[in-house]
Motif scaffolding. Structure first.
Motif, PDB file in Angstrom:
ATOM      1  N   ARG A 128      10.032   3.541  64.773  1.00 21.81           N
ATOM      2  CA  ARG A 128       8.802   4.225  64.377  1.00 21.81           C
ATOM      3  C   ARG A 128       8.294   5.119  65.507  1.00 21.81           C
ATOM      4  NH1 ARG A 128       5.464   0.030  62.567  1.00 21.81           N
ATOM      5  NH2 ARG A 128       6.673   0.165  60.670  1.00 21.81           N
ATOM      6  N   TYR A 182       2.988  -2.425  52.294  1.00 18.41           N
ATOM      7  CA  TYR A 182       2.918  -2.914  53.671  1.00 18.41           C
ATOM      8  C   TYR A 182       1.743  -3.865  53.781  1.00 18.41           C
ATOM      9  CZ  TYR A 182       6.128   0.806  55.075  1.00 18.41           C
ATOM     10  OH  TYR A 182       7.209   1.618  55.217  1.00 18.41           O
ATOM     11  N   MET A 227      -1.291  -5.273  55.508  1.00 17.19           N
ATOM     12  CA  MET A 227      -2.196  -4.781  56.552  1.00 17.19           C
ATOM     13  C   MET A 227      -3.253  -5.846  56.760  1.00 17.19           C
ATOM     14  SD  MET A 227      -1.464  -1.397  57.154  1.00 17.19           S
ATOM     15  CE  MET A 227      -2.954  -0.482  57.407  1.00 17.19           C
ATOM     16  N   LEU A 284      -1.069  -2.453  51.600  1.00 17.55           N
ATOM     17  CA  LEU A 284      -1.083  -1.039  51.239  1.00 17.55           C
ATOM     18  C   LEU A 284       0.116  -0.762  50.345  1.00 17.55           C
ATOM     19  CD1 LEU A 284      -2.388   1.760  51.803  1.00 17.55           C
ATOM     20  CD2 LEU A 284      -0.693   2.009  53.623  1.00 17.55           C
ATOM     21  N   VAL A 317       2.557   1.429  48.807  1.00 18.49           N
ATOM     22  CA  VAL A 317       3.010   2.796  49.106  1.00 18.49           C
ATOM     23  C   VAL A 317       3.891   3.351  47.981  1.00 18.49           C
ATOM     24  CG1 VAL A 317       4.267   4.246  50.731  1.00 18.49           C
ATOM     25  CG2 VAL A 317       2.873   2.361  51.574  1.00 18.49           C
ATOM     26  N   SER A 369       2.791  14.998  50.618  1.00 17.42           N
ATOM     27  CA  SER A 369       1.796  15.069  51.671  1.00 17.42           C
ATOM     28  C   SER A 369       2.010  13.937  52.669  1.00 17.42           C
ATOM     29  CB  SER A 369       0.390  14.981  51.068  1.00 17.42           C
ATOM     30  OG  SER A 369       0.307  13.805  50.299  1.00 17.42           O
ATOM     31  N   SER A 370       1.366  14.091  53.799  1.00 10.82           N
ATOM     32  CA  SER A 370       1.502  13.060  54.827  1.00 10.82           C
ATOM     33  C   SER A 370       0.983  11.724  54.290  1.00 10.82           C
ATOM     34  CB  SER A 370       0.719  13.492  56.066  1.00 10.82           C
ATOM     35  OG  SER A 370       0.918  12.559  57.082  1.00 10.82           O
ATOM     36  N   GLY A 371       1.742  10.685  54.500  1.00 14.09           N
ATOM     37  CA  GLY A 371       1.339   9.370  54.027  1.00 14.09           C
ATOM     38  C   GLY A 371       1.742   9.081  52.597  1.00 14.09           C
ATOM     39  N   SER A 372       2.491  10.006  51.993  1.00  9.87           N
ATOM     40  CA  SER A 372       2.854   9.792  50.593  1.00  9.87           C
ATOM     41  C   SER A 372       4.028   8.822  50.446  1.00  9.87           C
ATOM     42  CB  SER A 372       3.201  11.138  49.942  1.00  9.87           C
ATOM     43  OG  SER A 372       4.243  11.754  50.672  1.00  9.87           O
ATOM     44  N   GLY A 373       4.663   8.483  51.533  1.00  6.74           N
ATOM     45  CA  GLY A 373       5.719   7.473  51.458  1.00  6.74           C
ATOM     46  C   GLY A 373       7.124   8.037  51.602  1.00  6.74           C
ATOM     47  N   LYS A 374       7.250   9.236  52.116  1.00  7.22           N
ATOM     48  CA  LYS A 374       8.569   9.863  52.256  1.00  7.22           C
ATOM     49  C   LYS A 374       9.465   9.049  53.198  1.00  7.22           C
ATOM     50  CE  LYS A 374       6.860  13.671  53.983  1.00  7.22           C
ATOM     51  NZ  LYS A 374       5.392  13.442  53.990  1.00  7.22           N
ATOM     52  N   SER A 375       8.915   8.777  54.373  1.00  3.61           N
ATOM     53  CA  SER A 375       9.713   8.028  55.351  1.00  3.61           C
ATOM     54  C   SER A 375      10.019   6.636  54.816  1.00  3.61           C
ATOM     55  CB  SER A 375       8.963   7.922  56.677  1.00  3.61           C
ATOM     56  OG  SER A 375       8.784   9.204  57.222  1.00  3.61           O
ATOM     57  N   THR A 376       9.037   6.044  54.161  1.00  3.88           N
ATOM     58  CA  THR A 376       9.238   4.713  53.593  1.00  3.88           C
ATOM     59  C   THR A 376      10.437   4.722  52.656  1.00  3.88           C
ATOM     60  OG1 THR A 376       6.866   4.342  53.726  1.00  3.88           O
ATOM     61  CG2 THR A 376       8.126   2.870  52.293  1.00  3.88           C
ATOM     62  N   GLU A 427      12.804  14.453  58.785  1.00 11.17           N
ATOM     63  CA  GLU A 427      12.277  15.600  59.525  1.00 11.17           C
ATOM     64  C   GLU A 427      13.248  16.065  60.610  1.00 11.17           C
ATOM     65  OE1 GLU A 427       8.809  16.586  59.147  1.00 11.17           O
ATOM     66  OE2 GLU A 427       7.844  14.809  58.317  1.00 11.17           O
TER      67      GLU A 427
HETATM   68  N1  LIG Z   1       5.074  -0.523  59.004  1.00 10.65           N
HETATM   69  C1  LIG Z   1       3.967  -0.132  58.361  1.00 10.65           C
HETATM   70  N2  LIG Z   1       2.936  -0.967  58.296  1.00 10.65           N
HETATM   71  C2  LIG Z   1       1.822  -0.597  57.629  1.00 10.65           C
HETATM   72  N3  LIG Z   1       1.664   0.556  57.053  1.00 10.65           N
HETATM   73  C3  LIG Z   1       2.656   1.470  57.076  1.00 10.65           C
HETATM   74  C4  LIG Z   1       3.871   1.148  57.760  1.00 10.65           C
HETATM   75  N4  LIG Z   1       4.698   2.214  57.640  1.00 10.65           N
HETATM   76  C5  LIG Z   1       4.023   3.137  56.936  1.00 10.65           C
HETATM   77  N5  LIG Z   1       2.801   2.691  56.600  1.00 10.65           N
HETATM   78  C6  LIG Z   1       1.834   3.397  55.789  1.00 10.65           C
HETATM   79  O1  LIG Z   1       2.449   3.712  54.565  1.00 10.65           O
HETATM   80  C7  LIG Z   1       2.085   4.983  54.167  1.00 10.65           C
HETATM   81  C8  LIG Z   1       3.338   5.806  53.957  1.00 10.65           C
HETATM   82  O2  LIG Z   1       3.938   5.993  55.188  1.00 10.65           O
HETATM   83  P1  LIG Z   1       5.183   6.954  55.412  1.00 10.65           P
HETATM   84  O3  LIG Z   1       5.573   6.869  56.804  1.00 10.65           O
HETATM   85  O4  LIG Z   1       6.220   6.622  54.389  1.00 10.65           O
HETATM   86  O5  LIG Z   1       4.542   8.347  55.073  1.00 10.65           O
HETATM   87  P2  LIG Z   1       5.220   9.775  55.174  1.00 10.65           P
HETATM   88  O6  LIG Z   1       5.223  10.298  53.792  1.00 10.65           O
HETATM   89  O7  LIG Z   1       6.517   9.702  55.855  1.00 10.65           O
HETATM   90  O8  LIG Z   1       4.148  10.559  56.031  1.00 10.65           O
HETATM   91  P3  LIG Z   1       4.419  11.703  57.152  1.00 10.65           P
HETATM   92  O9  LIG Z   1       4.661  12.958  56.425  1.00 10.65           O
HETATM   93  O10 LIG Z   1       3.170  11.717  57.915  1.00 10.65           O
HETATM   94  O11 LIG Z   1       5.601  11.263  57.980  1.00 10.65           O
HETATM   95  C9  LIG Z   1       1.164   5.544  55.215  1.00 10.65           C
HETATM   96  O12 LIG Z   1      -0.170   5.386  54.771  1.00 10.65           O
HETATM   97  C10 LIG Z   1       1.430   4.687  56.417  1.00 10.65           C
HETATM   98  O13 LIG Z   1       0.231   4.540  57.140  1.00 10.65           O
END
Ligand SMILES: Nc1ncnc2c1ncn2[C@@H]1O[C@H](COP(=O)(O)OP(=O)(O)OP(=O)(O)O)[C@@H](O)[C@H]1O
Ligand SMILES: [Mg+2]
Lengths: 423, 237
Positions: free
Chosen positions: A421, B11, B13, B18, B20, B39-46, B167
């Motif tokens: 991360r 996740y 918290m 949360l 996602v 958008s940021s936080g939409s869960g792409k990385s997840t 990214e």
């Molecule tokens: N390990 C974790 N524990 C708690 N919350 C998490 C964790 N990883 C991600 N989140 C939350 O889950 C949501 C989605 O996160 P994610 O990283 O998938 O977003 P993203 O789409 O990749 O955003 P960005 O464009 O900013 O990278 C966010 O609100 C983030 O705060």
């Protein structure tokens, strides 16, 4: 295991924080160093003491008389008494377990007044009456001439055997004492031998400051009748000395009307028992050494464990990357364990070598110091056996594994996703 | 290649959680070139992490190459990643004390390929990416674009079927970004499935399919033919 990348990784992990790695390694180094030095010193003490008494026949016992401490059969307590030649004969006849039995008598040394004269030289020395068999029990090296023999005893010859200090003060350095005469308490004796004691236990004065006369000669010249001051015996092989010791005491007490419960009247030393006590003592020293050594080592190991934990924290990301691209937990654990074992073993090995080196140095110094008969210290050949060294190394490797265990489990608890991360 | 249905991920918290990904459905064929936007936080990385078996999910199913990916232990997961997936990260994630060649060779190290052989293969890949002269350099001596190319070589060396990139151009200037995208396009042209996460529209526009995430589900899928439309739309936005 032998992949260069693996060692590269270890080197990098440790080199990144040199000071901390060194300090930690020092903990382990010191632990093993102490362990080796203490084990070696303990061994040196043991060797020294053993060499001092080992030459004594281990199956020997010695007896001498003192004032009685209990009234018995009409005698008051505090009576002076002596063993005598008849006791000797009686014991020979009635205690078949005895191998050698020899009496020994002494004349007192009266203050500093000289009792030995040769020309213009004079000195004050112990004079003892001895039997030929005595050096089989308490061995001496004959440096010149010979020891007292049976003819001396039979003919009550006026001969004597002298110790090294006697030689030093009564003769010139290059002189051969054998054949020369000494005047002892007014009587001339011909010197027939020069001896050096092999043991460090002194019976009524040091051997080097003593003059031995044939036992029978002494009885006659000093009007000792048939008195026996001191008795040395050895047990036949297979018989514990204690058995003989008990029998001898029982018989002699009976023959001299001494209470069987009187512990003071007939004193004795049992070398076997002394040996056992000594081995107990050395065992104690050894145990203590290991406890202290392992304790110090443990502290070092905990340090290693600690530094590994920190290293892992610093490398969290790197470990995450490695796991993402395919490193299995086994690879990671193996890596960390190996790092820990290498750190402890290298540090420990240096400690081991330096400890052994120090012992070797001390040994050289001791050996190069002039060996002066009875003056040698009770310390010789400090050394660690191969077993000790090998077990120390095993302890190190195991300790390293233990030290790596907590960090390794910590490392695989970190999920790759957490490690990767972005902050 | 990838079939995901009704995928849920939350996740924890503290006491609440949360949510996602909320019942996401997704199918990606072999050889596709996909970008995930949102958008940021939409869960792409997840989502990408789940695809890469770096993280697990709560509900639903995920098939990778016909194999159900669920509750794998760490050893199995690591081996599957090593065999099937190549990762490219935004911050390159090269090992700092290994030179370019050793970094590229690392996945083969875990496959127990001999040092000589894996370094030789690593050199071939570096050559393909125009980095042969840099093989002996440490990451700290390379530019961002070079580092990312080393990372791409590392992702490719174990011949995975899928390349996942979160990214990949996020830390690069636009000229370098396009270079990297060209390389990814080449890789895709050689038949590999490439999935990238990006929030840059012009980067996404270089892929063949765009998946837009919103509120834990797929809001929109823009296919090849519609890309022109997408481009026009973002220009007006
Ligand atoms: N390990 C974790 N524990 C708690 N919350 C998490 C964790 N990883 C991600 N989140 C939350 O889950 C949501 C989605 O996160 P994610 O990283 O998938 O977003 P993203 O789409 O990749 O955003 P960005 O464009 O900013 O990278 C966010 O609100 C983030 O705060
Ligand atoms: Mg993200």
């Amino acid at each position: 295991m032998f992949d260069i990348d693996r060692w590269n990784e270890i080197w990098n992990a440790l080199a990144k924080n040199k000071v901390r790695s060194l300090l930690t390694a020092f903990g382990v180094f010191w632990g093993i160093f102490m362990l080796i030095v203490m084990a070696g010193a303990g061994k040196g003490l043991q060797n020294g003491v053993s060499e001092g008494i080992a030459k004594f026949a281990a199956n020997s016992a010695f007896f001498w008389s003192q004032q009685t401490s209990e009234p018995y059969k009409g005698f008051k307590r505090g009576r002076y008494w002596h063993m005598d030649s008849e006791d000797l004969q009686y014991l020979k006849d009635h205690v078949p377990e005895i191998e050698y039995i020899t009496p020994k008598n002494f004349t007192g040394r009266f203050g500093n007044s000289s009792n030995v004269i040769r020309g213009r030289k004079n000195g004050s020395f112990n004079v003892k009456g001895d039997y030929p068999d005595y050096i089989k029990i308490d061995p001496s090296t004959v440096l010149k001439g010979r020891w007292i023999n049976d003819l001396d005893i039979r003919d009550k010859r006026k001969v004597c055997v002298i110790g090294e200090k006697v030689f030093d003060s009564m003769f010139d350095v290059n002189e051969n004492p054998v054949g020369q005469y000494l005047k002892i308490s007014g009587v001339y004796y011909q010197v027939v031998g020069l001896i050096r004691a092999e043991t460090k236990i002194n019976v009524n004065g040091r051997t080097e400051e003593s003059i031995s006369l044939p036992f029978t000669t002494m009885l006659q010249t000093y009007n000792m009748g048939n008195q026996v001051h001191f008795l040395a015996i050895t047990a036949k092989s297979g018989v514990p000395v204690s058995v003989v010791e008990d029998k001898v005491k029982e018989f002699i007490k009976k023959r001299h009307s001494i209470a069987p419960t009187d512990l003071q009247a007939l004193n004795s030393v049992n070398i076997e028992k002394e040996f056992q006590q000594m081995s107990g003592l050395f065992l104690g020293i050894q145990i203590l050494t290991w406890i202290v050594g392992i304790g110090t080592l443990m502290a070092g190991v905990i340090g290693v464990s600690n530094i590994m934990l920190v290293i892992i924290k610093e490398r969290t990301k790197e470990i995450g990357v490695q796991r993402a691209i395919g490193a299995t937990p086994r690879v990671i654990i193996g890596q960390i364990m190996l790092e820990s074992v290498v750190l402890t073993t290298v540090a420990g090995y240096i400690g081991l070598s330096m400890g052994v080196g120090l012992l070797e140095l001390v040994n050289r110094i001791i050996e190069s110091a002039p060996a002066q008969g009875g003056d040698r210290a009770f310390f010789a050949h400090p050394e660690v056996s191969l077993t000790v060294a090998v077990s120390a190394l095993c302890v190190l490797v195991i300790a390293g594994l233990f030290a790596g265990m907590i960090p390794a489990s910590r490392a695989i608890q970190i999920k790759p996703i957490e490690a990767l991360r972005e902050e | 290649m990838i079939q995901i249905s009704n995928l849920h991920k939350s996740y924890a918290m503290g006491s609440n959680s949360l949510h996602v990904l909320k019942g996401l459905n997704l199918e990606i064929e072999e050889g596709e070139f996909v970008s995930i936007m949102g958008s940021s936080g939409s869960g792409k990385s997840t989502l990408l992490n789940i695809l890469g078996i770096l993280d697990d999910y709560d509900r639903g199913t995920y098939y990778l190459g016909g194999k159900l990916i669920q509750g794998l232990n760490e050893t199995k997961a690591a081996m599957t990643r090593n065999e099937m997936i190549g990762f490219i990260f935004q911050s390159f994630n090269l090992i700092s004390f290994k030179n370019a060649m050793e970094n590229v060779a690392l996945p083969l190290y875990y496959q127990k390929v001999s040092r000589k052989k894996r370094n030789q293969i690593a050199l071939e890949y570096l050559d393909r990416l125009g980095l042969k002269e840099w093989a002996g350099h440490l990451p700290s001596e390379l530019s961002g674009g070079q580092k990312q190319r080393v990372a791409i070589a590392r992702a490719l060396i174990s011949k995975p079927q899928i390349i996942l990139a979160d990214e990949p151009t996020g830390a690069l200037d636009s000229a370098t970004s396009f270079e990297v995208m060209d390389i990814l396009k080449d890789i895709n042209n050689q038949g590999k499935t490439v999935i990238i996460v990006t929030h840059e529209h012009d980067i996404a526009a270089m892929t063949k399919k765009i998946i837009r995430l919103k509120d834990g589900v797929i809001e929109e899928v823009i296919k090849n033919g519609d890309l022109q439309l997408f481009k026009e739309r973002i220009l007006t936005e």
